[in-house]
Design an enzyme around this catalytic site. Sequence first.
Site, PDB file in Angstrom:
ATOM      1  N   ASP A   1       9.319   3.037   2.224  1.00 44.35           N
ATOM      2  CA  ASP A   1       8.119   3.829   2.483  1.00 44.35           C
ATOM      3  C   ASP A   1       7.811   3.718   3.975  1.00 44.35           C
ATOM      4  O   ASP A   1       7.235   2.728   4.431  1.00 44.35           O
ATOM      5  CB  ASP A   1       6.949   3.334   1.633  1.00 44.35           C
ATOM      6  CG  ASP A   1       5.703   4.190   1.826  1.00 44.35           C
ATOM      7  OD1 ASP A   1       5.682   5.005   2.772  1.00 44.35           O
ATOM      8  OD2 ASP A   1       4.741   4.051   1.034  1.00 44.35           O
TER       9      ASP A   1
ATOM     10  N   PHE B   1       0.859  -1.200   0.000  1.00 48.33           N
ATOM     11  CA  PHE B   1       0.000   0.000   0.000  1.00 48.33           C
ATOM     12  C   PHE B   1       0.884   1.234   0.000  1.00 48.33           C
ATOM     13  O   PHE B   1       1.661   1.459   0.929  1.00 48.33           O
ATOM     14  CB  PHE B   1      -0.949   0.069   1.207  1.00 48.33           C
ATOM     15  CG  PHE B   1      -1.850   1.266   1.099  1.00 48.33           C
ATOM     16  CD1 PHE B   1      -3.018   1.213   0.345  1.00 48.33           C
ATOM     17  CD2 PHE B   1      -1.496   2.483   1.682  1.00 48.33           C
ATOM     18  CE1 PHE B   1      -3.816   2.343   0.194  1.00 48.33           C
ATOM     19  CE2 PHE B   1      -2.298   3.614   1.529  1.00 48.33           C
ATOM     20  CZ  PHE B   1      -3.463   3.539   0.789  1.00 48.33           C
TER      21      PHE B   1
ATOM     22  N   LYS C   1       2.181  11.241   7.120  1.00 43.36           N
ATOM     23  CA  LYS C   1       1.354  10.993   8.302  1.00 43.36           C
ATOM     24  C   LYS C   1       1.820  11.764   9.545  1.00 43.36           C
ATOM     25  O   LYS C   1       1.563  12.954   9.632  1.00 43.36           O
ATOM     26  CB  LYS C   1       1.230   9.485   8.530  1.00 43.36           C
ATOM     27  CG  LYS C   1       0.429   8.827   7.389  1.00 43.36           C
ATOM     28  CD  LYS C   1      -0.143   7.466   7.720  1.00 43.36           C
ATOM     29  CE  LYS C   1      -1.170   7.044   6.678  1.00 43.36           C
ATOM     30  NZ  LYS C   1      -0.744   6.011   5.756  1.00 43.36           N
TER      31      LYS C   1
HETATM   32  C1  LIG Z   1      -0.957   6.027   4.272  1.00 41.85           C
HETATM   33  C2  LIG Z   1       0.146   5.542   3.439  1.00 41.85           C
HETATM   34  C3  LIG Z   1       0.457   6.160   2.210  1.00 41.85           C
HETATM   35  C4  LIG Z   1      -0.399   7.246   1.602  1.00 41.85           C
HETATM   36  O1  LIG Z   1      -0.500   8.370   2.390  1.00 41.85           O
HETATM   37  P1  LIG Z   1      -1.686   9.445   2.116  1.00 41.85           P
HETATM   38  O2  LIG Z   1      -1.325  10.601   2.998  1.00 41.85           O
HETATM   39  O3  LIG Z   1      -2.954   8.775   2.530  1.00 41.85           O
HETATM   40  O4  LIG Z   1      -1.653   9.759   0.681  1.00 41.85           O
HETATM   41  C5  LIG Z   1       1.562   5.708   1.533  1.00 41.85           C
HETATM   42  N1  LIG Z   1       2.326   4.714   2.007  1.00 41.85           N
HETATM   43  C6  LIG Z   1       2.059   4.097   3.173  1.00 41.85           C
HETATM   44  C7  LIG Z   1       2.953   3.012   3.657  1.00 41.85           C
HETATM   45  C8  LIG Z   1       0.955   4.479   3.917  1.00 41.85           C
HETATM   46  O5  LIG Z   1       0.662   3.838   5.050  1.00 41.85           O
END
Ligand SMILES: *Cc1c(COP(=O)(O)O)cnc(C)c1O
Length: 409
Positions: A236, A151, A265
């Site tokens: 990520d 994700f 985040k």
């Molecule tokens: C939440 C998330 C994203 C996307 O972040 P948004 O601010 O919702 O666009 C990307 N990578 C990971 C691992 C995430 O948990």
Amino acid sequence: MTVQASVDCSAMTGNEHIELVEKYAAHNYHPLPVVVKSAKGVWVEDVDGKKYMDMLAAYSAVNFGHGNEELLDVARAQLDKVTLTSRAFHNDQLGPLCTELAELCGMEMVLPMNTGAEAVETAIKTARRWGYKVKGVPEGKAKIICCSENFHGRTTTIVSFSTDESCREGFGPFTPGFEIVPYGDIDALRGAIDENTVAFLVEPIQGEAGIIVPPAGYLEQVRQLCTERKVLFIADEIQSGLGRCGTTFCIEHEGVRPDIFTLGKALGGGIMPISAVVSSREILGVFTPGSHGSTFGGNPLACAIARKVVEILKTGKYQDHAKQLGQYLFDKLSGLTGDKVELVRGRGLWFGIQVAASAGPARKYCEMLRDEGMLCKDTHAQVMRLAPPLTISKDEVDWAFDRLQKVLA
Ligand SMILES: *Cc1c(COP(=O)(O)O)cnc(C)c1O
């Protein structure tokens, strides 16, 4: 058609709010039926006056607690100074943030954006351009390897390499240039790398997939392989980073560093959206004026808050707390395995509770917990995810465990 000036929501019930959302907001989420009006620390209160413990923390965007006074003070002060300049001019928060964040990451340069998906998009552009300019990949041939069940966000390009059909259905045609390998499988990664591979994009723990922790040594092997084959290792850490796993970055558990971090985040302290790509001068140096940008990226309000987040993380206070209380809760949760709970996994204050298929979907237990005054969210049908604000106390952890035990034992 008559248009009301605004909706008077002062006396509306939770159900009335939900009706408005059902009618006027696109149905791209399936939230638990709780309408929050205020929050402090790990607690939220709904419009009907009921209190709940927040065991999701906005998918780890609220790592430092709701209404964190240190962060709010910075935000309030910055609101009175300047909030947005665009990058057409400089502002006095961007340079300090980039310096401090690069140092926190042990890196050299920062490219600020707003959302996590934008950081991932930016990392993809970075890797491709690096591939053409530095590695010497023929134009248009760059390949990026990603993992099954990944994700990384919701843009058209990012869902192009999702393996979750519900994220993709109806959104094609998709962006080419990506290849999928199974998560945690170093041999599959080795086999997929070719001379045009510019990057491997991976979550150190797969969050949305259900808090999937890779086999021990995997990230270390990824590091080695990427170095050998001149492939950029993109970690990520948008959800796993910034304290959640009991360390500043989840990847520290294997003592390695990626070539590129994507962060988001919690970087905005739950107040402002801010994300970033953090890397070396060689890699982020591929950008030239006009090649990338964002109107709100690097805005002084978000930067001021993120600077405070970096300062808080430098103390190591929340990382230590997450490590200690995380172990404490993990030991307790492990005792829940039985008919309903198949497995508990996680790191720091981040847990996936795998609910047995025979016990029904995880959402059922999230709804039962809501009735007990605790909010958490299912992911992938059979997994309950726990990720409380890192400000949670031991007493609050015990309180949460009692509810979980009642529902799951
Ligand atoms: C939440 C998330 C994203 C996307 O972040 P948004 O601010 O919702 O666009 C990307 N990578 C990971 C691992 C995430 O948990």
